[in-house]
Scaffold this active site. Structure first.
Site, PDB file in Angstrom:
ATOM      1  CG  HIS A 133     -58.088 -50.468 -51.319  1.00  0.00           C
ATOM      2  ND1 HIS A 133     -58.178 -49.161 -51.746  1.00  0.00           N
ATOM      3  CD2 HIS A 133     -59.214 -51.089 -51.757  1.00  0.00           C
ATOM      4  CE1 HIS A 133     -59.294 -49.005 -52.425  1.00  0.00           C
ATOM      5  NE2 HIS A 133     -59.954 -50.147 -52.440  1.00  0.00           N
ATOM      6  CG  MET A 187     -44.450 -22.576 -27.279  1.00  0.00           C
ATOM      7  SD  MET A 187     -45.321 -21.131 -26.667  1.00  0.00           S
ATOM      8  CE  MET A 187     -44.083 -20.363 -25.655  1.00  0.00           C
ATOM      9  N   GLY A 202     -50.769 -16.254 -29.393  1.00  0.00           N
ATOM     10  CA  GLY A 202     -49.531 -16.914 -29.004  1.00  0.00           C
ATOM     11  C   GLY A 202     -49.414 -17.062 -27.495  1.00  0.00           C
ATOM     12  CG  HIS A 252     -45.621 -33.702 -30.385  1.00  0.00           C
ATOM     13  ND1 HIS A 252     -46.822 -33.047 -30.363  1.00  0.00           N
ATOM     14  CD2 HIS A 252     -45.022 -33.342 -31.543  1.00  0.00           C
ATOM     15  CE1 HIS A 252     -46.939 -32.317 -31.477  1.00  0.00           C
ATOM     16  NE2 HIS A 252     -45.852 -32.479 -32.194  1.00  0.00           N
ATOM     17  CG  ASP A 297     -45.005 -24.749 -24.190  1.00  0.00           C
ATOM     18  OD1 ASP A 297     -44.621 -25.572 -25.046  1.00  0.00           O
ATOM     19  OD2 ASP A 297     -46.201 -24.441 -24.025  1.00  0.00           O
ATOM     20  N   GLY A 323     -55.658 -16.003 -35.955  1.00  0.00           N
ATOM     21  CA  GLY A 323     -56.107 -17.152 -36.762  1.00  0.00           C
ATOM     22  C   GLY A 323     -55.053 -18.244 -36.750  1.00  0.00           C
ATOM     23  N   GLY A 324     -54.493 -18.521 -35.553  1.00  0.00           N
ATOM     24  CA  GLY A 324     -53.517 -19.608 -35.404  1.00  0.00           C
ATOM     25  C   GLY A 324     -54.227 -20.864 -34.907  1.00  0.00           C
ATOM     26  N   GLY A 344     -42.343 -24.051  -6.791  1.00  0.00           N
ATOM     27  CA  GLY A 344     -40.914 -24.349  -6.631  1.00  0.00           C
ATOM     28  C   GLY A 344     -40.091 -23.126  -6.979  1.00  0.00           C
TER      29      GLY A 344
HETATM   30  P1  FAD Z   1     -46.887 -26.995 -19.323  1.00  0.00           P
HETATM   31  O1  FAD Z   1     -47.759 -28.048 -19.856  1.00  0.00           O
HETATM   32  O2  FAD Z   1     -47.313 -25.587 -19.462  1.00  0.00           O
HETATM   33  O3  FAD Z   1     -46.663 -27.336 -17.785  1.00  0.00           O
HETATM   34  C1  FAD Z   1     -45.944 -26.516 -16.924  1.00  0.00           C
HETATM   35  C2  FAD Z   1     -46.376 -26.790 -15.506  1.00  0.00           C
HETATM   36  O4  FAD Z   1     -45.471 -26.148 -14.622  1.00  0.00           O
HETATM   37  C3  FAD Z   1     -47.764 -26.250 -15.155  1.00  0.00           C
HETATM   38  O5  FAD Z   1     -48.543 -27.270 -14.592  1.00  0.00           O
HETATM   39  C4  FAD Z   1     -47.483 -25.147 -14.136  1.00  0.00           C
HETATM   40  O6  FAD Z   1     -48.501 -25.033 -13.155  1.00  0.00           O
HETATM   41  C5  FAD Z   1     -46.196 -25.633 -13.523  1.00  0.00           C
HETATM   42  N1  FAD Z   1     -45.387 -24.576 -12.898  1.00  0.00           N
HETATM   43  C6  FAD Z   1     -44.999 -23.400 -13.435  1.00  0.00           C
HETATM   44  N2  FAD Z   1     -44.190 -22.731 -12.602  1.00  0.00           N
HETATM   45  C7  FAD Z   1     -44.077 -23.504 -11.502  1.00  0.00           C
HETATM   46  C8  FAD Z   1     -43.352 -23.370 -10.284  1.00  0.00           C
HETATM   47  N3  FAD Z   1     -42.562 -22.313 -10.033  1.00  0.00           N
HETATM   48  N4  FAD Z   1     -43.471 -24.356  -9.368  1.00  0.00           N
HETATM   49  C9  FAD Z   1     -44.253 -25.443  -9.597  1.00  0.00           C
HETATM   50  N5  FAD Z   1     -44.930 -25.626 -10.732  1.00  0.00           N
HETATM   51  C10 FAD Z   1     -44.832 -24.673 -11.675  1.00  0.00           C
HETATM   52  N6  FAD Z   1     -49.815 -29.081 -27.977  1.00  0.00           N
HETATM   53  C11 FAD Z   1     -49.854 -30.184 -28.759  1.00  0.00           C
HETATM   54  O7  FAD Z   1     -48.795 -30.767 -29.033  1.00  0.00           O
HETATM   55  N7  FAD Z   1     -51.032 -30.689 -29.227  1.00  0.00           N
HETATM   56  C12 FAD Z   1     -52.212 -30.080 -28.967  1.00  0.00           C
HETATM   57  O8  FAD Z   1     -53.257 -30.552 -29.409  1.00  0.00           O
HETATM   58  C13 FAD Z   1     -52.218 -28.916 -28.168  1.00  0.00           C
HETATM   59  N8  FAD Z   1     -53.367 -28.286 -27.874  1.00  0.00           N
HETATM   60  C14 FAD Z   1     -53.341 -27.163 -27.080  1.00  0.00           C
HETATM   61  C15 FAD Z   1     -54.545 -26.513 -26.831  1.00  0.00           C
HETATM   62  C16 FAD Z   1     -54.562 -25.380 -26.046  1.00  0.00           C
HETATM   63  C17 FAD Z   1     -55.868 -24.693 -25.765  1.00  0.00           C
HETATM   64  C18 FAD Z   1     -53.341 -24.903 -25.479  1.00  0.00           C
HETATM   65  C19 FAD Z   1     -53.333 -23.704 -24.588  1.00  0.00           C
HETATM   66  C20 FAD Z   1     -52.142 -25.539 -25.734  1.00  0.00           C
HETATM   67  C21 FAD Z   1     -52.130 -26.671 -26.555  1.00  0.00           C
HETATM   68  N9  FAD Z   1     -50.944 -27.333 -26.871  1.00  0.00           N
HETATM   69  C22 FAD Z   1     -50.973 -28.440 -27.680  1.00  0.00           C
HETATM   70  C23 FAD Z   1     -49.644 -26.869 -26.355  1.00  0.00           C
HETATM   71  C24 FAD Z   1     -49.212 -27.731 -25.141  1.00  0.00           C
HETATM   72  O9  FAD Z   1     -50.210 -27.672 -24.154  1.00  0.00           O
HETATM   73  C25 FAD Z   1     -47.886 -27.232 -24.591  1.00  0.00           C
HETATM   74  O10 FAD Z   1     -46.930 -27.182 -25.627  1.00  0.00           O
HETATM   75  C26 FAD Z   1     -47.376 -28.154 -23.491  1.00  0.00           C
HETATM   76  O11 FAD Z   1     -48.296 -28.252 -22.436  1.00  0.00           O
HETATM   77  C27 FAD Z   1     -46.027 -27.684 -22.951  1.00  0.00           C
HETATM   78  O12 FAD Z   1     -45.606 -28.564 -21.969  1.00  0.00           O
HETATM   79  P2  FAD Z   1     -44.614 -28.119 -20.801  1.00  0.00           P
HETATM   80  O13 FAD Z   1     -44.363 -29.359 -20.024  1.00  0.00           O
HETATM   81  O14 FAD Z   1     -43.462 -27.396 -21.365  1.00  0.00           O
HETATM   82  O15 FAD Z   1     -45.420 -27.054 -19.931  1.00  0.00           O
HETATM   83  P1  NAD Z   2     -50.241 -19.189 -32.814  1.00  0.00           P
HETATM   84  O1  NAD Z   2     -48.868 -18.669 -32.846  1.00  0.00           O
HETATM   85  O2  NAD Z   2     -50.541 -20.529 -33.394  1.00  0.00           O
HETATM   86  O3  NAD Z   2     -51.228 -18.188 -33.555  1.00  0.00           O
HETATM   87  C1  NAD Z   2     -51.320 -16.844 -33.207  1.00  0.00           C
HETATM   88  C2  NAD Z   2     -51.932 -16.110 -34.379  1.00  0.00           C
HETATM   89  O4  NAD Z   2     -52.250 -14.802 -33.956  1.00  0.00           O
HETATM   90  C3  NAD Z   2     -50.996 -16.006 -35.566  1.00  0.00           C
HETATM   91  O5  NAD Z   2     -51.668 -16.376 -36.731  1.00  0.00           O
HETATM   92  C4  NAD Z   2     -50.610 -14.524 -35.575  1.00  0.00           C
HETATM   93  O6  NAD Z   2     -50.332 -14.029 -36.857  1.00  0.00           O
HETATM   94  C5  NAD Z   2     -51.853 -13.911 -34.972  1.00  0.00           C
HETATM   95  N1  NAD Z   2     -51.640 -12.604 -34.349  1.00  0.00           N
HETATM   96  C6  NAD Z   2     -50.590 -12.201 -33.603  1.00  0.00           C
HETATM   97  N2  NAD Z   2     -50.764 -10.933 -33.201  1.00  0.00           N
HETATM   98  C7  NAD Z   2     -51.962 -10.530 -33.703  1.00  0.00           C
HETATM   99  C8  NAD Z   2     -52.701  -9.314 -33.643  1.00  0.00           C
HETATM  100  N3  NAD Z   2     -52.231  -8.268 -32.974  1.00  0.00           N
HETATM  101  N4  NAD Z   2     -53.901  -9.251 -34.268  1.00  0.00           N
HETATM  102  C9  NAD Z   2     -54.380 -10.337 -34.952  1.00  0.00           C
HETATM  103  N5  NAD Z   2     -53.710 -11.488 -35.048  1.00  0.00           N
HETATM  104  C10 NAD Z   2     -52.524 -11.598 -34.427  1.00  0.00           C
HETATM  105  O7  NAD Z   2     -50.670 -19.098 -31.277  1.00  0.00           O
HETATM  106  P2  NAD Z   2     -51.932 -19.677 -30.519  1.00  0.00           P
HETATM  107  O8  NAD Z   2     -52.985 -20.077 -31.471  1.00  0.00           O
HETATM  108  O9  NAD Z   2     -52.231 -18.695 -29.450  1.00  0.00           O
HETATM  109  O10 NAD Z   2     -51.326 -20.978 -29.858  1.00  0.00           O
HETATM  110  C11 NAD Z   2     -50.240 -20.865 -28.910  1.00  0.00           C
HETATM  111  C12 NAD Z   2     -49.377 -22.078 -28.917  1.00  0.00           C
HETATM  112  O11 NAD Z   2     -50.085 -23.221 -28.459  1.00  0.00           O
HETATM  113  C13 NAD Z   2     -48.886 -22.376 -30.311  1.00  0.00           C
HETATM  114  O12 NAD Z   2     -47.484 -22.259 -30.303  1.00  0.00           O
HETATM  115  C14 NAD Z   2     -49.271 -23.775 -30.587  1.00  0.00           C
HETATM  116  O13 NAD Z   2     -48.176 -24.533 -31.029  1.00  0.00           O
HETATM  117  C15 NAD Z   2     -49.782 -24.338 -29.272  1.00  0.00           C
HETATM  118  N6  NAD Z   2     -51.011 -25.096 -29.586  1.00  0.00           N
HETATM  119  C16 NAD Z   2     -50.888 -26.219 -30.323  1.00  0.00           C
HETATM  120  C17 NAD Z   2     -52.016 -26.919 -30.687  1.00  0.00           C
HETATM  121  C18 NAD Z   2     -51.873 -28.144 -31.505  1.00  0.00           C
HETATM  122  O14 NAD Z   2     -50.773 -28.676 -31.586  1.00  0.00           O
HETATM  123  N7  NAD Z   2     -52.922 -28.651 -32.114  1.00  0.00           N
HETATM  124  C19 NAD Z   2     -53.265 -26.470 -30.323  1.00  0.00           C
HETATM  125  C20 NAD Z   2     -53.356 -25.292 -29.600  1.00  0.00           C
HETATM  126  C21 NAD Z   2     -52.209 -24.624 -29.230  1.00  0.00           C
END
Ligand code: FAD
Ligand code: NAD
Length: 467
Positions: free
Chosen positions: A445, A319, A271, A322, A313, A181-182, A114
């Site tokens: 409990h 990010m 990140g 929920h 995001d 280590g995030g 889009g």
């Molecule tokens: P997204 O889920 O990124 O969706 C965006 C969509 O837009 C994508 O499908 C993309 O293809 C589409 N898009 C982009 N540009 C266009 C365009 N121009 N036209 C059409 N479509 C397009 N969060 C949690 O809360 N709990 C977790 O346990 C958790 N685990 C995670 C684990 C991993 C490995 C990763 C990478 C992330 C995790 N997250 C978790 C983060 C979570 O996935 C994101 O915060 C969330 O998906 C953001 O939702 P969103 O709707 O903003 O975007």
């Molecule tokens: P993050 O921000 O959680 O962690 C990144 C880590 O990398 C930080 O600890 C930071 O200090 C470190 N870092 C940054 N630059 C570095 C460098 N040059 N060398 C070494 N360490 C460095 O990011 P992520 O783990 O990539 O996750 C991305 C996003 O996805 C997060 O914002 C998170 O909220 C979301 N996510 C959420 C869940 C969940 O809710 N359970 C799970 C996975 C991802």
């Protein structure tokens, strides 16, 4: 085709926004560039990572915890191919569930990229290059994020990978080197450590999960080290090279001394950055922030272009899926003329390691910085009857409450099922409960939730019963 609202992106932000718009009577379309709906979360994020975490946890428990329960297993083995295939089945069931919800709510799904022609016209470009034009009153941008990297690192997706590749590896790494280590590093690192990989984490800061309350990072570090993970804190990665099947990662310690690690895979988890490629923002005069490439919105999540909103995001804030969902509902209700509200301080954060880590509200470090007068109540899981029964003795619940009013200001927990338990803290804080209010509510409990009540008792007048 003319719509009231077009949502671009079908992640948890976009699909929830579309459903809420449809519920509120708007003619709604959603555009997704991939053939499956659900975005990062359902396809390559929350859901697949939790599927692999659950599979690897079962194996780990069978290998290390069952014998303590008197369960003997001979010739225990795992089939990694099956684990990855099951993960994909879970993903497929979830993404097709979203397609069903789109049909149920009479939302038109357009597959393709889009792009804004102007603020009321969106061009959808399909993979075969054909284009369609859709017109609309309002647009919600929900295009999410993608993994970020370091300027000197080339992600080849084979040996130097992101979380996306780590969810579909052809084998269990022998030695996985994690940069960061995030949350992502520790969750996916846990998956492979449980399956027998050597896992080394290189983290820039002096602690892991550095944005959470420091007590959580310290406890998690202790437990993950016990599980065999290796940590290089306060270390700065300077490069990574691949030769054949081997990756060499170079990094400096706090004194600037050069170190290196060799492994078979290196996952970069430093990140994520907002994703706006191909959106044609320039055609409506929208620019993105220099840092993180986020779209700027006001308190109604509206951009500087009237009628164009952005959520999830791709805008400021945590990010998290929920958070994106909450904003999806919020923005639909704003468009419908309602007055919704999101309390951003009460969006919980969870890390799905074992034990799980979960938190909501202010950290102790933030309260100190604000000069707030607060009290602390803490309760360790080793004093919980339920945790003794299951053998989950690591971790604690820590409650921070206002020293004068007793209002709960933050809850930080690490322990069994903390991801589910944090909901009690969120609800209590939404209703501005005091620590004593929680102690007056009956807690079944034996449950892990009693630890929350005990921590509140400890915060109230140091009245915990079981410590
Ligand atoms: P997204 O889920 O990124 O969706 C965006 C969509 O837009 C994508 O499908 C993309 O293809 C589409 N898009 C982009 N540009 C266009 C365009 N121009 N036209 C059409 N479509 C397009 N969060 C949690 O809360 N709990 C977790 O346990 C958790 N685990 C995670 C684990 C991993 C490995 C990763 C990478 C992330 C995790 N997250 C978790 C983060 C979570 O996935 C994101 O915060 C969330 O998906 C953001 O939702 P969103 O709707 O903003 O975007
Ligand atoms: P993050 O921000 O959680 O962690 C990144 C880590 O990398 C930080 O600890 C930071 O200090 C470190 N870092 C940054 N630059 C570095 C460098 N040059 N060398 C070494 N360490 C460095 O990011 P992520 O783990 O990539 O996750 C991305 C996003 O996805 C997060 O914002 C998170 O909220 C979301 N996510 C959420 C869940 C969940 O809710 N359970 C799970 C996975 C991802």
């Amino acid at each position: 085709m003319q719509y009231d609202v077009i949502v671009i992106g079908s992640g948890p932000g976009g699909y929830v926004a579309a459903i809420r718009c449809a519920q509120l009577g708007m003619k709604t379309a959603i555009i997704e560039k991939y053939s499956t709906l659900g975005g990062t979360c359902l396809n390559v994020g929350c859901i697949p990572s939790k599927a692999l975490l659950d599979s690897s946890e079962h194996y780990h428990n069978a290998a290390h915890a069952f014998s303590d329960h008197g369960i003997k297993l001979d010739n225990l083995a795992f089939d990694f191919g099956r684990m990855v295939a099951r993960k994909q089945e879970v993903v497929n069931a979830n993404t097709s569930g979203i397609s069903f919800l789109m049909k149920k709510n009479k939302i038109d799904v357009h597959t393709g990229v889009g792009s804004f022609k102007d603020k009321n016209t969106i061009v959808v470009t399909k993979t075969d290059g054909t284009k369609a034009e859709l017109t609309t009153e309002k647009v919600i941008i929900a295009t999410g994020s993608k993994p970020s990297s370091l300027p000197f690192l080339k992600i080849d997706k084979q040996r130097i990978i992101t979380s996306t590749e780590a969810l579909s590896l052809p084998e269990v790494p022998k030695h996985l080197i994690l940069i960061g280590g995030g949350v992502i590093g520790l969750e996916l690192g846990s998956v492979y450590a449980r399956l027998g990989a050597k896992v080394s984490v290189i983290e820039f800061m002096d602690g892991i999960i550095p944005t959470m309350d420091k007590a959580l990072g310290r406890e998690l570090l202790k437990v993950l080290k016990k599980q065999g993970m290796e940590f290089y804190l306060n270390h700065k990665v300077t490069g990574a090279t691949v030769e054949g099947d081997e990756v060499t990662v170079t990094f400096d310690n706090a004194k600037g001394e050069k170190q290196e690690l060799k492994g078979d895979y290196c996952m970069v988890a430093v990140g994520r950055v907002a994703y706006t490629d191909g959106l044609g923002l320039e055609n409506i005069g929208l620019t993105v922030e220099e840092r993180g490439r986020k779209i700027t919105v006001d308190e109604h999540l509206e951009t500087s272009v009237k009628g164009v909103y952005a959520i999830g995001d791709v805008i400021k804030g945590a990010m998290l899926a929920h958070k994106a969902e909450d904003e999806g509902t919020f923005v639909a209700e704003i468009i419908a003329g309602q007055k919704p509200h999101i309390n951003y301080n009460l969006i919980p954060g969870v890390v799905y390691t074992w034990p799980e880590v979960a938190a909501v509200g202010f950290t102790e470090e933030q309260l100190k910085e604000q000069g707030a007068k607060y009290k602390v109540g803490s309760f360790p899981f080793k004093a919980s009857g339920r945790a003794r029964a299951s053998g989950d003795l690591d971790g604690f619940v820590k409650v921070l409450a206002d020293a004068t009013t007793d209002e709960i200001l933050g809850v930080h927990m690490i322990g069994p099922r903390a991801a589910d338990m944090i909901a009690e803290a969120v609800v209590a804080m939404e209703f501005r409960a005091s620590a004593e209010d929680v102690t007056r509510a009956s807690h079944a409990h034996p449950t892990y939730t009693e630890a929350m009540r005990e921590a509140c008792l400890a915060a109230t007048e140091n009245r915990a019963i079981h410590i």
